[in-house]
Design an enzyme around this catalytic site. Structure first.
Site, PDB file in Angstrom:
ATOM      1  CG  ASN A 263      -2.053  -1.084   0.945  1.00 49.16           C
ATOM      2  OD1 ASN A 263      -2.248  -1.555  -0.184  1.00 49.16           O
ATOM      3  ND2 ASN A 263      -2.742  -1.487   2.010  1.00 49.16           N
TER       4      ASN A 263
ATOM      5  NE  ARG B 173      -5.616  -7.936  -5.627  1.00 51.44           N
ATOM      6  CZ  ARG B 173      -6.481  -7.429  -4.776  1.00 51.44           C
ATOM      7  NH1 ARG B 173      -7.511  -8.139  -4.402  1.00 51.44           N
ATOM      8  NH2 ARG B 173      -6.353  -6.213  -4.329  1.00 51.44           N
TER       9      ARG B 173
HETATM   10  N1  EPU Z   1     -14.641   5.432   2.672  1.00 50.98           N
HETATM   11  C1  EPU Z   1     -15.770   6.114   2.277  1.00 50.98           C
HETATM   12  N2  EPU Z   1     -15.657   7.008   1.248  1.00 50.98           N
HETATM   13  C2  EPU Z   1     -14.462   7.248   0.636  1.00 50.98           C
HETATM   14  C3  EPU Z   1     -13.317   6.549   1.046  1.00 50.98           C
HETATM   15  C4  EPU Z   1     -13.435   5.647   2.080  1.00 50.98           C
HETATM   16  O1  EPU Z   1     -16.859   5.909   2.814  1.00 50.98           O
HETATM   17  O2  EPU Z   1     -14.436   8.096  -0.281  1.00 50.98           O
HETATM   18  C5  EPU Z   1     -14.729   4.467   3.775  1.00 50.98           C
HETATM   19  C6  EPU Z   1     -14.441   3.023   3.331  1.00 50.98           C
HETATM   20  O3  EPU Z   1     -15.582   2.402   2.813  1.00 50.98           O
HETATM   21  C7  EPU Z   1     -13.950   2.415   4.620  1.00 50.98           C
HETATM   22  C8  EPU Z   1     -13.188   3.553   5.307  1.00 50.98           C
HETATM   23  O4  EPU Z   1     -13.684   4.741   4.717  1.00 50.98           O
HETATM   24  O5  EPU Z   1     -15.031   2.060   5.412  1.00 50.98           O
HETATM   25  C9  EPU Z   1     -11.688   3.502   5.164  1.00 50.98           C
HETATM   26  O6  EPU Z   1     -11.340   3.323   3.798  1.00 50.98           O
HETATM   27  P1  EPU Z   1      -9.995   3.883   3.174  1.00 50.98           P
HETATM   28  O7  EPU Z   1     -10.342   4.890   2.147  1.00 50.98           O
HETATM   29  O8  EPU Z   1      -9.071   4.301   4.265  1.00 50.98           O
HETATM   30  O9  EPU Z   1      -9.424   2.599   2.463  1.00 50.98           O
HETATM   31  P2  EPU Z   1      -8.696   2.543   1.069  1.00 50.98           P
HETATM   32  O10 EPU Z   1      -7.859   3.739   0.871  1.00 50.98           O
HETATM   33  O11 EPU Z   1      -9.643   2.133   0.037  1.00 50.98           O
HETATM   34  C10 EPU Z   1      -6.517   1.455   2.019  1.00 50.98           C
HETATM   35  C11 EPU Z   1      -5.762   0.177   1.760  1.00 50.98           C
HETATM   36  C12 EPU Z   1      -6.570  -0.994   2.299  1.00 50.98           C
HETATM   37  C13 EPU Z   1      -6.780  -0.796   3.793  1.00 50.98           C
HETATM   38  C14 EPU Z   1      -7.485   0.548   4.039  1.00 50.98           C
HETATM   39  C15 EPU Z   1      -7.666   0.896   5.509  1.00 50.98           C
HETATM   40  C16 EPU Z   1      -4.603   0.724  -0.285  1.00 50.98           C
HETATM   41  C17 EPU Z   1      -4.422   0.492  -1.754  1.00 50.98           C
HETATM   42  N3  EPU Z   1      -5.560   0.041   0.316  1.00 50.98           N
HETATM   43  O12 EPU Z   1      -7.745   1.307   1.311  1.00 50.98           O
HETATM   44  O13 EPU Z   1      -5.786  -2.149   2.090  1.00 50.98           O
HETATM   45  O14 EPU Z   1      -7.567  -1.833   4.309  1.00 50.98           O
HETATM   46  O15 EPU Z   1      -6.718   1.610   3.426  1.00 50.98           O
HETATM   47  O16 EPU Z   1      -6.442   0.945   6.152  1.00 50.98           O
HETATM   48  O17 EPU Z   1      -3.851   1.496   0.302  1.00 50.98           O
HETATM   49  C18 EPU Z   1      -5.384  -4.415   1.663  1.00 50.98           C
HETATM   50  O18 EPU Z   1      -4.187  -4.121   1.545  1.00 50.98           O
HETATM   51  O19 EPU Z   1      -5.788  -5.613   1.703  1.00 50.98           O
HETATM   52  C19 EPU Z   1      -6.362  -3.346   1.756  1.00 50.98           C
HETATM   53  C20 EPU Z   1      -7.667  -3.540   1.573  1.00 50.98           C
END
Ligand code: EPU
Length: 412
Positions: free
Chosen positions: A21, A393
């Site tokens: 990430n 992945r």
């Molecule tokens: N959320 C919203 N709206 C948005 C963005 C997020 O409602 O516009 C919600 C999500 O649905 C979730 C929460 O906010 O409930 C946190 O989501 P976040 O945006 O932080 O997650 P992400 O950026 O999509 C990254 C990692 C994930 C990790 C999460 C939380 C990457 C590519 N992915 O995802 O990693 O679980 O942060 O730490 O950086 C993994 O590696 O297996 C993975 C899923």
């Protein structure tokens, strides 16, 4: 692909590689300059390879060395290729940087683990606040306009939205203030890389960032931070197996919440960049946890702890998932097939620790698959885990690395 695993005690030393990430966020940011970005300690995993394929398809020159990648040159298109975008969620991390550098971007439906709805409303609201116009066409999101400085409060501490908005602001005219930002180590690494490229960011590592736009960003050589989830996976496998393993090349400071959750169940020796885990006679004393944004317990480590709690003999552990609505329930169903005593409702699992037995289970998502590998390290008989494509992945040669520690894993 399937893994077939039989329990055996793990021992020895294993090094952690660069974080998926972190690499994805840094690769997203590479679009902010035509100058060369060299990422060292970059993991060879499917998500990273797919992100590199996207950059290449969009016109970037990409050169892959053994554990470094070089990205340079201009984009020749601002449309993220549909076929590749759907392979990973990280493809959305090109939104902010492409807009900042080229003033438009088209993002088709992204993919990634189906762990929840995963909307990107916060990313888009933030971009709008910076003057970008957002249009939906079929399943594509088209954004237009070079972001201008502005102030935005993130509704939730979203990792991806924070990363996109930082990238959108670093080249913007004027000053931006982003409030309620995520402070995950991967976000902080992005802030450090951008500063090394010439960006002006104040509040690094905190949830309030003040960014003054600059005209151009230069090239940089930057080291991807160690993968804290991989580190937790190796430690969990060691603990489940009753083994004695030292994980090296890691960053123990990023592991606080995980260490606290397992510290009563084993002996831990923490060094500056290594952690040694020595098992006790039985696993017991896994703490109750609730997932949350950093520095709270990471959702990506939840499935590991769920497996350990299922093995925590005689204990009742409560685990609450607060981030992704599908993650916990589905993982519980697979562990129940292995004999785990779990009641799961409304994203809260109550786990009575005991013994697990091998059977056929499914890795529905990346981290869930790793959790099943942990469970299999202790289960009696053979555990066959399908869906290992999901694990690949985010993990680099997981089976081979665990075999080096003495694990009995074959791939089919
Ligand atoms: N959320 C919203 N709206 C948005 C963005 C997020 O409602 O516009 C919600 C999500 O649905 C979730 C929460 O906010 O409930 C946190 O989501 P976040 O945006 O932080 O997650 P992400 O950026 O999509 C990254 C990692 C994930 C990790 C999460 C939380 C990457 C590519 N992915 O995802 O990693 O679980 O942060 O730490 O950086 C993994 O590696 O297996 C993975 C899923």
């Amino acid at each position: 692909m399937d893994y077939i695993i039989e329990a055996s005690k793990l021992s020895g030393e294993i090094a952690v590689y660069g974080a998926k990430n972190c690499a994805l966020a840094l690769l997203g940011a590479s679009v902010l300059t035509q100058n060369e970005i060299v990422l060292t300690n970059c993991p060879h995993i499917d998500d990273v390879n797919n992100m590199l394929a996207i950059l290449k398809a969009m016109g970037k020159k990409v050169v892959v060395h053994e554990s470094a990648v070089s990205i340079s040159g201009h984009l020749t298109t601002t449309s993220i290729p549909r076929g590749l975008a759907k392979l990973l969620r990280g493809s959305s991390l090109l939104l902010g940087s492409t807009l900042a550098r080229y003033g438009k971007v088209s993002l088709p439906m992204t993919g990634g683990c189906s762990i929840g709805k995963r909307p990107i409303d916060i990313h888009l609201e933030g971009l709008k606040k910076l003057g970008v116009s957002v249009q939906f066409e079929g399943d594509s999101i088209n954004c237009y306009g070079i972001p201008k400085g502005g102030e935005f409060v993130l509704r939730l501490k979203s990792v991806g939205a924070t990363e996109n908005l930082i990238c959108a602001c670093v080249l913007a005219k004027g000053q931006s203030i982003l409030l309620n930002c995520a402070t995950e180590p991967e976000v902080v690494a992005l802030e450090h890389m951008l500063i090394a490229m010439g960006a002006k960011i104040q509040g690094v590592g905190t949830s309030v960032l003040q960014i003054t736009g600059v005209e151009n960003l230069g090239g940089v050589q930057f080291c991807v931070i160690p993968d804290r989830i991989v580190c937790a996976t190796y430690l969990s496998c060691a603990l489940a197996s009753g083994g004695d393993v030292t994980v090296t090349s890691c960053e123990p400071m990023h592991m606080d919440a995980f260490i606290k959750a397992i510290e009563d169940s084993c002996h831990l020796d923490i060094y500056s960049n290594a952690i040694r885990l020595r098992s006790k006679a039985n696993i017991c004393g896994i703490k109750n946890i609730q997932t949350g944004p950093y520095p709270l317990f990471a959702t990506d480590m939840q499935s590991l702890l769920l497996s350990l709690a299922s093995l925590s003999y005689g204990d009742v552990t409560i685990l609450k998932e607060t981030m992704f609505e599908n993650r916990l329930t589905r993982q519980c169903s697979q562990l129940q097939k292995m004999g785990a005593d779990i009641v799961c409702e409304n994203n809260i699992a109550i786990i009575v620790g005991g013994k697990l037995h091998g059977t056929n289970v499914m890795a529905y998502d990346l981290r869930g698959g790793a959790g099943l590998v942990v469970a299999a390290m202790a289960a009696t008989g053979k555990t066959q885990i399908s869906g290992i494509e999901n694990v690949n992945r985010g993990y680099c040669q997981l089976a081979k690395n665990l075999q080096l520690l003495g694990a009995k894993i074959t791939c089919k």
